[in-house]
Design an enzyme around this catalytic site. Structure first.
Site, PDB file in Angstrom:
ATOM      1  N   ASP A   1       0.730  -0.848  -0.133  1.00 14.80           N
ATOM      2  CA  ASP A   1       0.171   0.034   0.072  1.00 14.80           C
ATOM      3  C   ASP A   1       0.647   1.258  -0.631  1.00 14.80           C
ATOM      4  O   ASP A   1      -0.053   2.791  -0.445  1.00 14.80           O
ATOM      5  CB  ASP A   1      -0.790  -0.132   1.163  1.00 14.80           C
ATOM      6  CG  ASP A   1      -0.530   0.573   2.162  1.00 14.80           C
ATOM      7  OD1 ASP A   1       0.909  -0.120   2.189  1.00 14.80           O
ATOM      8  OD2 ASP A   1      -1.135   0.298   3.849  1.00 14.80           O
TER       9      ASP A   1
ATOM     10  N   LYS B   1      -1.612  -9.268   3.135  1.00  9.41           N
ATOM     11  CA  LYS B   1      -0.791  -8.951   3.984  1.00  9.41           C
ATOM     12  C   LYS B   1      -1.644  -8.085   4.871  1.00  9.41           C
ATOM     13  O   LYS B   1      -2.775  -6.992   4.086  1.00  9.41           O
ATOM     14  CB  LYS B   1       0.538  -8.373   3.322  1.00  9.41           C
ATOM     15  CG  LYS B   1       1.304  -7.525   4.470  1.00  9.41           C
ATOM     16  CD  LYS B   1       2.772  -6.832   4.108  1.00  9.41           C
ATOM     17  CE  LYS B   1       2.822  -5.630   4.204  1.00  9.41           C
ATOM     18  NZ  LYS B   1       2.091  -4.557   4.705  1.00  9.41           N
TER      19      LYS B   1
ATOM     20  N   ASP C   1      -1.668  -6.548  -0.362  1.00 10.52           N
ATOM     21  CA  ASP C   1      -1.349  -5.476   1.007  1.00 10.52           C
ATOM     22  C   ASP C   1      -2.656  -4.801   1.191  1.00 10.52           C
ATOM     23  O   ASP C   1      -3.472  -3.668   0.580  1.00 10.52           O
ATOM     24  CB  ASP C   1      -0.299  -4.719   0.937  1.00 10.52           C
ATOM     25  CG  ASP C   1       0.071  -3.983   1.947  1.00 10.52           C
ATOM     26  OD1 ASP C   1      -0.373  -4.764   2.733  1.00 10.52           O
ATOM     27  OD2 ASP C   1       1.114  -3.016   1.932  1.00 10.52           O
TER      28      ASP C   1
ATOM     29  N   GLU D   1      -1.651  -5.389   8.811  1.00  8.95           N
ATOM     30  CA  GLU D   1      -0.612  -4.638   9.493  1.00  8.95           C
ATOM     31  C   GLU D   1      -1.874  -5.138  11.058  1.00  8.95           C
ATOM     32  O   GLU D   1      -2.176  -5.327  10.923  1.00  8.95           O
ATOM     33  CB  GLU D   1      -0.929  -3.209   9.747  1.00  8.95           C
ATOM     34  CG  GLU D   1       0.116  -2.879   8.013  1.00  8.95           C
ATOM     35  CD  GLU D   1       0.370  -1.340   8.363  1.00  8.95           C
ATOM     36  OE1 GLU D   1      -0.084  -0.066   8.979  1.00  8.95           O
ATOM     37  OE2 GLU D   1       1.083  -0.955   7.214  1.00  8.95           O
TER      38      GLU D   1
ATOM     39  N   GLU E   1       8.994  -4.334  11.065  1.00  7.11           N
ATOM     40  CA  GLU E   1       9.388  -3.087  10.006  1.00  7.11           C
ATOM     41  C   GLU E   1      10.331  -1.897  11.677  1.00  7.11           C
ATOM     42  O   GLU E   1       9.225  -1.317  12.362  1.00  7.11           O
ATOM     43  CB  GLU E   1       8.403  -2.195   9.678  1.00  7.11           C
ATOM     44  CG  GLU E   1       8.827  -1.066   8.765  1.00  7.11           C
ATOM     45  CD  GLU E   1       7.816  -0.176   7.514  1.00  7.11           C
ATOM     46  OE1 GLU E   1       6.687  -0.938   7.153  1.00  7.11           O
ATOM     47  OE2 GLU E   1       8.141   0.894   7.076  1.00  7.11           O
TER      48      GLU E   1
HETATM   49  O1  KIV Z   1       3.388  -1.298   1.566  1.00  6.46           O
HETATM   50  C1  KIV Z   1       4.483  -1.453   1.741  1.00  6.46           C
HETATM   51  O2  KIV Z   1       5.183  -1.675   0.806  1.00  6.46           O
HETATM   52  C2  KIV Z   1       4.692  -2.581   3.314  1.00  6.46           C
HETATM   53  C3  KIV Z   1       6.457  -2.633   3.189  1.00  6.46           C
HETATM   54  C4  KIV Z   1       7.338  -1.483   3.357  1.00  6.46           C
HETATM   55  C5  KIV Z   1       6.658  -4.112   3.702  1.00  6.46           C
HETATM   56  O3  KIV Z   1       4.274  -2.556   3.738  1.00  6.46           O
END
Ligand code: KIV
Length: 286
Positions: free
Chosen positions: A51, A121, A91, A123, A190
């Site tokens: 994202d 993914k 994401d 968070e 991160e």
């Molecule tokens: O959105 C993204 O690019 C990320 C990475 C920084 C791990 O979550």
């Protein structure tokens, strides 16, 4: 949902196997077909359609929050079309999983079904644990993400390193363990001190992928535009620039503009000719 990957695709359990063997996992973000092809050709293991697209592709300044499901699906589709071997992770954008487990599962399914992602993914731990269980329960692999979680940067007081006190570090280890127990196949760490990431990595059976988390993670990820030198302005300390493509692109565009303005482009070499007799005929007709 089938668990057999298409021919040539890296099988998801191979990532845990790599951790056991001590082979580092290479992940990079990508947001379009050319980026995915370059990643594929470079032998990258996992492509994250991050994202971060909000900032590096869509022009939002300093926040990942505004990117929408439709935008993420569009970008993920362009990547999935080109990525044969790498595992493609979509994401989940802010707002696509925060409200309820049902919402989270519905949106995760869209990443797999409409965009061709292999996994998603999301968070955080806390409320996200129930989302992970629900999505994994629907047969969709989930990558976790702890430490600096940009979607909640405001709550964290900005884009700051996390886990700098013993208590905060212990909480990150607990969050990692809880995400593993909830079913995550891998977890992004991160912006945290290297010893904290090392402890999380040691505590988990699933692989950790670090960004600003030191050398002891099971793999590393960087943002495509950052590592290629396409991002201009401030870069976090953890970014290593492997190229300076923005300089090259600017130089090339300036040279092109000069050539057009001076008439140097297009020369004969870049133009189509016409047989002399046809040309004579054309002129005679006119
Ligand atoms: O959105 C993204 O690019 C990320 C990475 C920084 C791990 O979550």
């Amino acid at each position: 949902m089938s668990t057999t990957p298409p021919a040539g695709k890296l099988a998801l359990p191979e990532l845990a196997e790599m951790k056991r063997r001590g082979a580092k996992i290479v992940m990079v973000t990508a947001y379009d077909t050319p980026g995915a092809r370059f990643a594929e050709d470079a032998g990258i293991d996992v492509i994250l359609v991050g994202d971060t697209a909000a900032m590096v592709v869509l022009g939002h300044e300093g926040t990942t929050v505004p990117v929408t499901m439709d935008e993420m699906l569009f970008l993920t589709r362009t990547v999935a079309r080109a990525a044969r071997r790498p595992i493609v992770v979509g994401d989940m954008p802010f707002g696509s999983y925060q409200v309820s487990d049902e919402d989270a599962v519905r949106n995760a399914i869209r990443f797999i079904k409409e965009a061709g992602a292999d996994a998603v993914k999301l968070e955080g731990a806390g409320a996200s644990l129930s989302r992970v269980r629900a999505i994994v329960g629907a047969g969709i692999p989930v990558m976790g993400h702890i430490g600096l979680t940009p979607q909640s940067a405001t709550m964290l007081g900005g884009f700051k390193t996390q886990g700098r006190t013993a208590d905060a570090a212990r909480k990150l280890v607990d969050d990692g363990l809880a995400l593993e127990a909830a079913g995550c196949f891998s977890i992004v760490l991160e912006a945290m001190p290297s010893p904290v990431a090392a402890r999380i990595t040691e505590a988990l059976r699933v692989p950790t992928i670090g960004i600003g988390a030191g050398a002891n993670c099971d793999g590393q990820v960087l943002v495509y535009h950052d590592l290629l030198g396409l991002t201009e302005g401030h870069l976090p300390r953890f970014v290593k620039k492997y190229a300076n493509l923005s300089r090259e692109i600017r130089d090339a565009l300036e040279a092109y503009a000069d050539d057009v303005r001076t008439g140097a482009f297009p020369s004969e070499e870049y133009s189509y000719a016409m047989p002399q007799n046809e040309l004579a005929g054309l002129d005679a007709d006119v």
